[in-house]
Design an enzyme around this catalytic site. Sequence first.
Site, PDB file in Angstrom:
ATOM      1  N   ARG A  90       0.842  -1.211   0.000  1.00 44.16           N
ATOM      2  CA  ARG A  90       0.000   0.000   0.000  1.00 44.16           C
ATOM      3  C   ARG A  90       0.873   1.255   0.000  1.00 44.16           C
ATOM      4  O   ARG A  90       0.562   2.259  -0.619  1.00 44.16           O
ATOM      5  CB  ARG A  90      -0.950  -0.007   1.215  1.00 44.16           C
ATOM      6  CG  ARG A  90      -1.733   1.287   1.351  1.00 44.16           C
ATOM      7  CD  ARG A  90      -2.991   1.184   2.198  1.00 44.16           C
ATOM      8  NE  ARG A  90      -2.828   0.455   3.422  1.00 44.16           N
ATOM      9  CZ  ARG A  90      -2.122   0.872   4.475  1.00 44.16           C
ATOM     10  NH1 ARG A  90      -1.479   2.021   4.438  1.00 44.16           N
ATOM     11  NH2 ARG A  90      -2.048   0.134   5.565  1.00 44.16           N
ATOM     12  N   TYR A 142     -16.896  14.963 -17.945  1.00 41.23           N
ATOM     13  CA  TYR A 142     -17.255  13.559 -17.768  1.00 41.23           C
ATOM     14  C   TYR A 142     -18.274  13.390 -16.631  1.00 41.23           C
ATOM     15  O   TYR A 142     -18.131  14.011 -15.563  1.00 41.23           O
ATOM     16  CB  TYR A 142     -15.980  12.725 -17.528  1.00 41.23           C
ATOM     17  CG  TYR A 142     -16.302  11.348 -17.023  1.00 41.23           C
ATOM     18  CD1 TYR A 142     -17.228  10.555 -17.715  1.00 41.23           C
ATOM     19  CD2 TYR A 142     -15.754  10.848 -15.860  1.00 41.23           C
ATOM     20  CE1 TYR A 142     -17.583   9.297 -17.241  1.00 41.23           C
ATOM     21  CE2 TYR A 142     -16.099   9.593 -15.386  1.00 41.23           C
ATOM     22  CZ  TYR A 142     -17.020   8.825 -16.080  1.00 41.23           C
ATOM     23  OH  TYR A 142     -17.378   7.597 -15.604  1.00 41.23           O
ATOM     24  N   ASP A 216      -7.659  17.282 -16.561  1.00 38.20           N
ATOM     25  CA  ASP A 216      -7.920  15.891 -16.924  1.00 38.20           C
ATOM     26  C   ASP A 216      -7.484  15.719 -18.386  1.00 38.20           C
ATOM     27  O   ASP A 216      -8.092  16.274 -19.302  1.00 38.20           O
ATOM     28  CB  ASP A 216      -9.426  15.629 -16.769  1.00 38.20           C
ATOM     29  CG  ASP A 216      -9.808  14.194 -17.112  1.00 38.20           C
ATOM     30  OD1 ASP A 216      -9.064  13.530 -17.870  1.00 38.20           O
ATOM     31  OD2 ASP A 216     -10.869  13.746 -16.642  1.00 38.20           O
ATOM     32  N   LYS A 241      -7.946   4.217 -20.202  1.00 38.41           N
ATOM     33  CA  LYS A 241      -8.204   4.581 -21.604  1.00 38.41           C
ATOM     34  C   LYS A 241      -6.951   4.398 -22.459  1.00 38.41           C
ATOM     35  O   LYS A 241      -6.436   3.301 -22.572  1.00 38.41           O
ATOM     36  CB  LYS A 241      -8.725   6.030 -21.644  1.00 38.41           C
ATOM     37  CG  LYS A 241      -9.846   6.333 -20.636  1.00 38.41           C
ATOM     38  CD  LYS A 241     -11.146   5.707 -21.007  1.00 38.41           C
ATOM     39  CE  LYS A 241     -12.345   6.066 -20.172  1.00 38.41           C
ATOM     40  NZ  LYS A 241     -12.216   6.275 -18.751  1.00 38.41           N
TER      41      LYS A 241
HETATM   42  C1  LIG Z   1     -12.437  12.291 -19.161  1.00 35.81           C
HETATM   43  C2  LIG Z   1     -12.510  11.216 -18.114  1.00 35.81           C
HETATM   44  N1  LIG Z   1     -11.886  11.403 -16.943  1.00 35.81           N
HETATM   45  C3  LIG Z   1     -11.887  10.485 -15.981  1.00 35.81           C
HETATM   46  C4  LIG Z   1     -12.566   9.290 -16.138  1.00 35.81           C
HETATM   47  C5  LIG Z   1     -12.555   8.307 -15.006  1.00 35.81           C
HETATM   48  O1  LIG Z   1     -11.722   7.222 -15.294  1.00 35.81           O
HETATM   49  P1  LIG Z   1     -11.954   5.767 -14.697  1.00 35.81           P
HETATM   50  O2  LIG Z   1     -13.111   5.156 -15.408  1.00 35.81           O
HETATM   51  O3  LIG Z   1     -10.652   5.084 -14.956  1.00 35.81           O
HETATM   52  O4  LIG Z   1     -12.258   5.909 -13.262  1.00 35.81           O
HETATM   53  C6  LIG Z   1     -13.241   9.044 -17.351  1.00 35.81           C
HETATM   54  C7  LIG Z   1     -13.979   7.798 -17.624  1.00 35.81           C
HETATM   55  O5  LIG Z   1     -14.316   6.984 -16.841  1.00 35.81           O
HETATM   56  C8  LIG Z   1     -13.207  10.034 -18.346  1.00 35.81           C
HETATM   57  O6  LIG Z   1     -13.852   9.880 -19.494  1.00 35.81           O
HETATM   58  N1  LIG Z   2     -21.427   3.284 -15.226  1.00 36.96           N
HETATM   59  C1  LIG Z   2     -20.232   4.083 -15.282  1.00 36.96           C
HETATM   60  C2  LIG Z   2     -20.065   4.671 -16.643  1.00 36.96           C
HETATM   61  C3  LIG Z   2     -18.632   4.834 -16.993  1.00 36.96           C
HETATM   62  S1  LIG Z   2     -18.351   5.923 -18.360  1.00 36.96           S
HETATM   63  C4  LIG Z   2     -16.663   5.609 -18.753  1.00 36.96           C
HETATM   64  C5  LIG Z   2     -15.969   6.647 -19.564  1.00 36.96           C
HETATM   65  N2  LIG Z   2     -15.455   7.699 -18.789  1.00 36.96           N
HETATM   66  C6  LIG Z   2     -16.741   7.233 -20.695  1.00 36.96           C
HETATM   67  O1  LIG Z   2     -16.769   8.460 -20.853  1.00 36.96           O
HETATM   68  O2  LIG Z   2     -17.275   6.464 -21.502  1.00 36.96           O
HETATM   69  C7  LIG Z   2     -20.325   5.184 -14.240  1.00 36.96           C
HETATM   70  O3  LIG Z   2     -21.413   5.414 -13.731  1.00 36.96           O
HETATM   71  O4  LIG Z   2     -19.321   5.787 -13.906  1.00 36.96           O
END
Ligand SMILES: Cc1ncc(COP(=O)(O)O)c(C=O)c1O
Ligand SMILES: N[C@@H](CCSC[C@H](N)C(=O)O)C(=O)O
Length: 434
Positions: A90, A142, A216, A241
Amino acid sequence: MSDAPLPESSKGKANGVGKALRTKDIDGHDLPPSPAPSTPQNGRKYALMTELVYTEGTDQYNASSVPIYQSATFKQTSATGGGGEYDYTRSGNPTRTHLERHLAKIMNANRALVVSSGMGALDVITRLLRPGDEVITGDDLYGGTNRLLKYLAGHGGIVVHHVDTTDPDSVRTVVNNKTTMVLLETPTNPLIKIVDIPAIASIVHAANPSAIVAVDNTMLSPLLQNPLDLGADVVYESGTKYLSGHHDLMAGVIAINDPTLGEKLFFTINASGCGLSPFDSWLLLRGIKTLGVRMEKQQANAMRIATFLESHGFKVRYPGLKSHPQYDLHWSMARGAGAVLSFETGDVNVSERIVESARLWAISVSFGCVNSLISMPCRMSHASIDAKTRAERNMPEDIIRLCVGIEDPEDLVDDLSRAVCPLRPRTRHERVDS
Ligand SMILES: Cc1ncc(COP(=O)(O)O)c(C=O)c1O
Ligand SMILES: N[C@@H](CCSC[C@H](N)C(=O)O)C(=O)O
């Protein structure tokens, strides 16, 4: 934001690779051993495409692939002073440290930290906030980010301002001495709007020098954009991603230049236990090696798809297209357009039919993977933003998001044209002719 003084021992240290940090944490407790931050400036800097695949190791057998230290604990040489660089995964793990140093190099950062997801990264960053602090962020971002900020506003006493970050003046209007964080996405997800990082960073830092500008960078990855070089204080990404590229792991990455900030973020990761596991660290290291070739192919395919859709009369949002209203701004900050684009059809039912007619394009959330994905953000990735808020923020319900992979571009166009062409809006010519 935490204003606890940092221990003397961690201030301005040029920590060598391989040395453990024994220090007091920000509350004055003894920290367990933790690996020294990255020192990417120490070695020769190659071109990014080379840095992605080039790794220096200290493995006793000179293993070409960084070993996975699948161990929760590390034996110490003494009962009093410990002695080892690691004591507990950790707090630090050699596979994770290797990944963090590699990321720091490719993100042009002094230090990188890896955690269990992109949202985990944002959670670590937002734990710098204290009740009463103010955060400024965009009105297109997001869904998960929006959800976390809403939670903090409701439960943590944080004031969140959602403004149109495509206009730096809208940030200027709300920034004040309580602004502790400004959170930006560019391009935004899913409307692909561009945000001027240098302009906003200088407005915010002039108004409040201690405010943190966090960006981000998930949409572009360090291959295409370095927000730290553009004035940001913190950059974070979902490693789920482009960095990993195969949708086989979840990860989050944070990069910083300020060692004090780095120590505060590391403190939270150790205290809350969200550091990336050894196996996922290894998988992410492997994925990063092919980021360059994947992204080049994905971008070329994305450009082909964007041009195809635009030529068929759709309103396409992609910064590779000259028609993007912020084309010049995007290219002043980035080295590429990425491989996510969105377009509108004018009718939610039409969008649904298009999405469901595609065969090669998988109906899936997320992006950055080697295979192509199609989705309706308002129903999927951004469904956690309620319909009223989506409407207030002018988010078109019919918007379709495409995340372009590395397949043969003609197969992608062919599949999309079967889905799109019977339903496409008529061009101006066709409307005049009929
Ligand atoms: C622009 C952006 N930032 C952060 C996240 C969060 O990443 P994670 O799904 O790995 O938690 C996502 C998608 O989930 C995203 O599309
Ligand atoms: N059920 C998930 C959806 C994740 S979306 C993942 C990604 N960032 C995208 O933009 O497609 C949630 O509720 O977080």
